[in-house]
Write an enzyme that holds these catalytic residues in place. Structure first.
Site, PDB file in Angstrom:
ATOM      1  CB  SER A 107      -0.861  -0.033   1.272  1.00 16.98           C
ATOM      2  OG  SER A 107      -1.476   1.200   1.501  1.00 16.98           O
ATOM      3  CE1 TYR A 131      -4.144  -2.780   5.810  1.00 17.49           C
ATOM      4  CE2 TYR A 131      -3.636  -0.475   5.385  1.00 17.49           C
ATOM      5  CZ  TYR A 131      -3.898  -1.748   4.920  1.00 17.49           C
ATOM      6  OH  TYR A 131      -3.896  -1.994   3.570  1.00 17.49           O
ATOM      7  CE  LYS A 167      -1.586  -4.706   3.670  1.00 20.91           C
ATOM      8  NZ  LYS A 167      -1.781  -5.963   2.967  1.00 20.91           N
TER       9      LYS A 167
HETATM   10  P1  NAD Z   1     -11.148  -6.797   1.258  1.00 18.92           P
HETATM   11  O1  NAD Z   1     -11.386  -6.794   2.725  1.00 18.92           O
HETATM   12  O2  NAD Z   1     -12.269  -6.491   0.360  1.00 18.92           O
HETATM   13  O3  NAD Z   1     -10.535  -8.196   0.803  1.00 18.92           O
HETATM   14  C1  NAD Z   1      -9.746  -9.000   1.651  1.00 18.92           C
HETATM   15  C2  NAD Z   1     -10.321 -10.397   1.613  1.00 18.92           C
HETATM   16  O4  NAD Z   1      -9.530 -11.236   2.452  1.00 18.92           O
HETATM   17  C3  NAD Z   1     -11.754 -10.444   2.155  1.00 18.92           C
HETATM   18  O5  NAD Z   1     -12.593 -11.130   1.249  1.00 18.92           O
HETATM   19  C4  NAD Z   1     -11.639 -11.186   3.472  1.00 18.92           C
HETATM   20  O6  NAD Z   1     -12.790 -11.971   3.745  1.00 18.92           O
HETATM   21  C5  NAD Z   1     -10.388 -12.019   3.258  1.00 18.92           C
HETATM   22  N1  NAD Z   1      -9.650 -12.315   4.490  1.00 18.92           N
HETATM   23  C6  NAD Z   1      -9.335 -11.459   5.485  1.00 18.92           C
HETATM   24  N2  NAD Z   1      -8.667 -12.108   6.457  1.00 18.92           N
HETATM   25  C7  NAD Z   1      -8.540 -13.394   6.035  1.00 18.92           C
HETATM   26  C8  NAD Z   1      -7.965 -14.566   6.610  1.00 18.92           C
HETATM   27  N3  NAD Z   1      -7.385 -14.540   7.814  1.00 18.92           N
HETATM   28  N4  NAD Z   1      -8.015 -15.719   5.919  1.00 18.92           N
HETATM   29  C9  NAD Z   1      -8.615 -15.766   4.691  1.00 18.92           C
HETATM   30  N5  NAD Z   1      -9.202 -14.703   4.122  1.00 18.92           N
HETATM   31  C10 NAD Z   1      -9.164 -13.527   4.790  1.00 18.92           C
HETATM   32  O7  NAD Z   1      -9.919  -5.818   0.992  1.00 18.92           O
HETATM   33  P2  NAD Z   1      -9.354  -5.261  -0.379  1.00 18.92           P
HETATM   34  O8  NAD Z   1      -9.682  -3.823  -0.461  1.00 18.92           O
HETATM   35  O9  NAD Z   1      -9.725  -6.163  -1.494  1.00 18.92           O
HETATM   36  O10 NAD Z   1      -7.795  -5.361  -0.091  1.00 18.92           O
HETATM   37  C11 NAD Z   1      -7.035  -6.462  -0.548  1.00 18.92           C
HETATM   38  C12 NAD Z   1      -5.589  -6.261  -0.129  1.00 18.92           C
HETATM   39  O11 NAD Z   1      -5.113  -5.038  -0.659  1.00 18.92           O
HETATM   40  C13 NAD Z   1      -5.376  -6.169   1.387  1.00 18.92           C
HETATM   41  O12 NAD Z   1      -4.170  -6.825   1.692  1.00 18.92           O
HETATM   42  C14 NAD Z   1      -5.269  -4.685   1.630  1.00 18.92           C
HETATM   43  O13 NAD Z   1      -4.496  -4.403   2.777  1.00 18.92           O
HETATM   44  C15 NAD Z   1      -4.565  -4.233   0.377  1.00 18.92           C
HETATM   45  N6  NAD Z   1      -4.798  -2.821   0.032  1.00 18.92           N
HETATM   46  C16 NAD Z   1      -6.073  -2.358  -0.091  1.00 18.92           C
HETATM   47  C17 NAD Z   1      -6.290  -1.019  -0.407  1.00 18.92           C
HETATM   48  C18 NAD Z   1      -7.686  -0.471  -0.496  1.00 18.92           C
HETATM   49  O14 NAD Z   1      -7.832   0.753  -0.411  1.00 18.92           O
HETATM   50  N7  NAD Z   1      -8.712  -1.265  -0.686  1.00 18.92           N
HETATM   51  C19 NAD Z   1      -5.198  -0.164  -0.627  1.00 18.92           C
HETATM   52  C20 NAD Z   1      -3.906  -0.672  -0.494  1.00 18.92           C
HETATM   53  C21 NAD Z   1      -3.716  -2.026  -0.156  1.00 18.92           C
HETATM   54  C1  WQD Z   2      -9.391   9.759   0.833  1.00 16.01           C
HETATM   55  C2  WQD Z   2      -9.613  11.238   1.089  1.00 16.01           C
HETATM   56  C3  WQD Z   2     -10.196  11.723   3.368  1.00 16.01           C
HETATM   57  C4  WQD Z   2     -14.047   9.828   3.577  1.00 16.01           C
HETATM   58  C5  WQD Z   2      -6.926   4.707   2.915  1.00 16.01           C
HETATM   59  C6  WQD Z   2      -5.970   4.000   3.850  1.00 16.01           C
HETATM   60  C7  WQD Z   2      -4.696   3.649   3.127  1.00 16.01           C
HETATM   61  C8  WQD Z   2      -4.985   2.866   1.847  1.00 16.01           C
HETATM   62  C9  WQD Z   2      -5.970   3.584   0.994  1.00 16.01           C
HETATM   63  C10 WQD Z   2      -4.999   0.517   2.308  1.00 16.01           C
HETATM   64  C11 WQD Z   2      -9.002  11.698   2.417  1.00 16.01           C
HETATM   65  C12 WQD Z   2     -11.328  12.094   2.440  1.00 16.01           C
HETATM   66  C13 WQD Z   2     -12.842  10.282   3.110  1.00 16.01           C
HETATM   67  C14 WQD Z   2     -15.084  10.755   3.862  1.00 16.01           C
HETATM   68  C15 WQD Z   2     -13.613  12.526   3.174  1.00 16.01           C
HETATM   69  N1  WQD Z   2      -5.595   1.597   2.138  1.00 16.01           N
HETATM   70  N2  WQD Z   2     -12.629  11.602   2.912  1.00 16.01           N
HETATM   71  N3  WQD Z   2     -14.821  12.075   3.628  1.00 16.01           N
HETATM   72  O1  WQD Z   2      -7.236   7.826   3.724  1.00 16.01           O
HETATM   73  O2  WQD Z   2      -6.205   8.047   1.404  1.00 16.01           O
HETATM   74  O3  WQD Z   2      -6.311   5.874   2.450  1.00 16.01           O
HETATM   75  O4  WQD Z   2      -7.157   3.870   1.783  1.00 16.01           O
HETATM   76  O5  WQD Z   2      -3.834   0.279   2.339  1.00 16.01           O
HETATM   77  O6  WQD Z   2      -3.919   2.901   4.011  1.00 16.01           O
HETATM   78  O7  WQD Z   2      -5.695   4.873   4.928  1.00 16.01           O
HETATM   79  O8  WQD Z   2      -8.435   6.932   1.670  1.00 16.01           O
HETATM   80  O9  WQD Z   2     -10.761   6.960   0.896  1.00 16.01           O
HETATM   81  O10 WQD Z   2     -10.308   7.053   3.386  1.00 16.01           O
HETATM   82  O11 WQD Z   2      -9.775   9.028   1.986  1.00 16.01           O
HETATM   83  O12 WQD Z   2     -13.432  13.726   3.019  1.00 16.01           O
HETATM   84  O13 WQD Z   2     -16.171  10.404   4.319  1.00 16.01           O
HETATM   85  O14 WQD Z   2     -11.039  11.456   1.228  1.00 16.01           O
HETATM   86  O15 WQD Z   2     -10.084  12.652   4.425  1.00 16.01           O
HETATM   87  O16 WQD Z   2      -8.526  12.993   2.251  1.00 16.01           O
HETATM   88  P1  WQD Z   2      -7.027   7.287   2.373  1.00 16.01           P
HETATM   89  P2  WQD Z   2      -9.895   7.426   2.000  1.00 16.01           P
END
Ligand code: NAD
Ligand code: WQD
Length: 338
Positions: A125, A150, A154
């Protein structure tokens, strides 16, 4: 290739299953349904017109992972999405985050070792950059300690994989640092399924538009940005999904090193107000929103330098902010029908 996808019924995982299937890979899915539901498996079947081998397993239990690897035979690559992802929740339950995100990762790596699976893609991330000092961030921008378990899970996950890869030259690892994935598959059959009140911007926007939330709170209007609201690199989830397909090809081809890292964003930062404006315009909806104080822990701005993904992987995001806003709304309308 035969690709095992952990967390494959989650938001990014499910879209990646579609992209892998379209590229001709055979996909096996593990998910414990912690943050999704089994209906996603049916949706994948409808989109891809085939069923997938699915195992309801928890990655924290190594024996149950081993059963899957042994039953499936010849898994050639793992894409590891399964993790808990709520920044706020991680502050309340740090042990659970280390359990899923660190112990789970170690179990998956150990199982790969046992079954000689040597291709590994890790969901990292942009959170590893913390509050950066340079813009845009490149893969060489230093990682920072995060204020949340969290975020640290990562960073630590990347460090574990780096050390492991340095000791196991046969193991090829790609770390993908996702920026802000939004939007949904064009079928509107899969998308993001936030549990409870969404913390992220786009699901809060779509739920406000749908009348589930009364008003969107825009956190901060006094940032030093072009309109005072924070800047992020929003990327369409299908572009992100496709980055995994090219990463698998690269993992097969890489020669100079056995571990590499890529920013997966669009290379363009958009403000929160620009996202709202795009959503209102493409969907012809007036959104109820109000400015409130900055949210604790938010960075002012971050966006990706994507030159490395472009030149090494031959990948760049194709879809626009308008595509993201349109598809997110199509998906929201479809959830409401279910
Ligand atoms: P998500 O929660 O939709 O998907 C994760 C999936 O993993 C879920 O379906 C959940 O049921 C499953 N899971 C969780 N714990 C588990 C376990 N112990 N065993 C088996 N399955 C398990 O999340 P996402 O948004 O699809 O994110 C996927 C990956 O990408 C994560 O590692 C997250 O940290 C990373 N990521 C997400 C974002 C984002 O903004 N969505 C940004 C950067 C990184
Ligand atoms: C985006 C912008 C908020 C909600 C998160 C995780 C990061 C990564 C990506 C996993 C910010 C603003 C949001 C609302 C708002 N995930 N906002 N009103 O914070 O960039 O990142 O997701 O790894 O680790 O922290 O994403 O979508 O929460 O926010 O104004 O109701 O929108 O303040 O500026 P963020 P976000």
């Amino acid at each position: 290739m035969k690709v095992l996808v952990t967390g494959g019924l989650g938001y990014i995982g499910s879209h990646t299953v579609v992209a892998l299937h379209e590229a001709g890979h055979e996909v096996v899915i593990i998910d414990n349904l912690d943050n999704t539901n089994i209906g996603v498996l049916d949706a994948l079947k409808r989109i891809c017109d085939r069923s997938f081998n699915f195992y309801e397993r928890d990655i924290r239990q190594q024996e149950s992972l081993e059963e899957v690897f042994s039953q499936e035979k010849n898994v050639e690559a793992v894409i590891h999405f399964a993790a808990r992802k709520s920044v706020n929740e991680s502050l309340k339950m740090p042990a659970a985050y280390f359990d899923h995100n660190i112990k789970g990762l170690i179990n998956v790596i150990a199982t790969c070792e046992k079954f000689a699976v040597h291709r590994f893609i890790f969901s990292s991330s942009c959170t590893v950059y913390g509050d950066p000092d340079v813009f845009p961030v490149t893969e060489l921008t230093p990682r920072k300690k995060s204020p949340t378990p969290y975020g640290n899970s990562k960073r630590i996950g990347e460090e574990i994989l780096e050390e492991y890869a340095s000791l196991k030259p046969e193991f090829r690892v790609i770390l993908l640092r996702y920026f802000n994935p939004v939007g949904a598959h064009e079928s509107a059959l899969i998308g993001e399924l936030p549990l409870g009140v969404p913390a992220n911007l786009m699901p809060f926007i779509t739920q406000t538009a749908a009348g589930i939330r009364e008003k969107l709170r825009v956190f901060g209007k006094d940032y030093e940005t072009r309109d005072g609201t924070a800047i992020r690199d929003f990327i369409h989830v299908m572009d992100l999904a496709e980055a995994h397909v090219v990463s698998l090809d690269y993992a097969n081809a890489m020669q100079q090193t056995n571990i590499d890292v890529f920013n997966i964003g669009t290379g363009t930062g958009n403000t929160v107000l620009e996202v709202i404006e795009a959503f209102e315009r493409v969907n012809n909806i007036k959104l109820n929103y109000a400015f409130v104080d900055r949210r604790d822990g938010d960075v002012e701005k971050i966006w990706a330098d994507t030159e490395k993904a472009d030149s090494v992987l031959g990948w760049r995001a194709k879809r626009s902010l308008d595509d993201m806003a349109l598809s997110a709304w199509q998906w929201q309308k479809n959830i409401d029908k279910k």
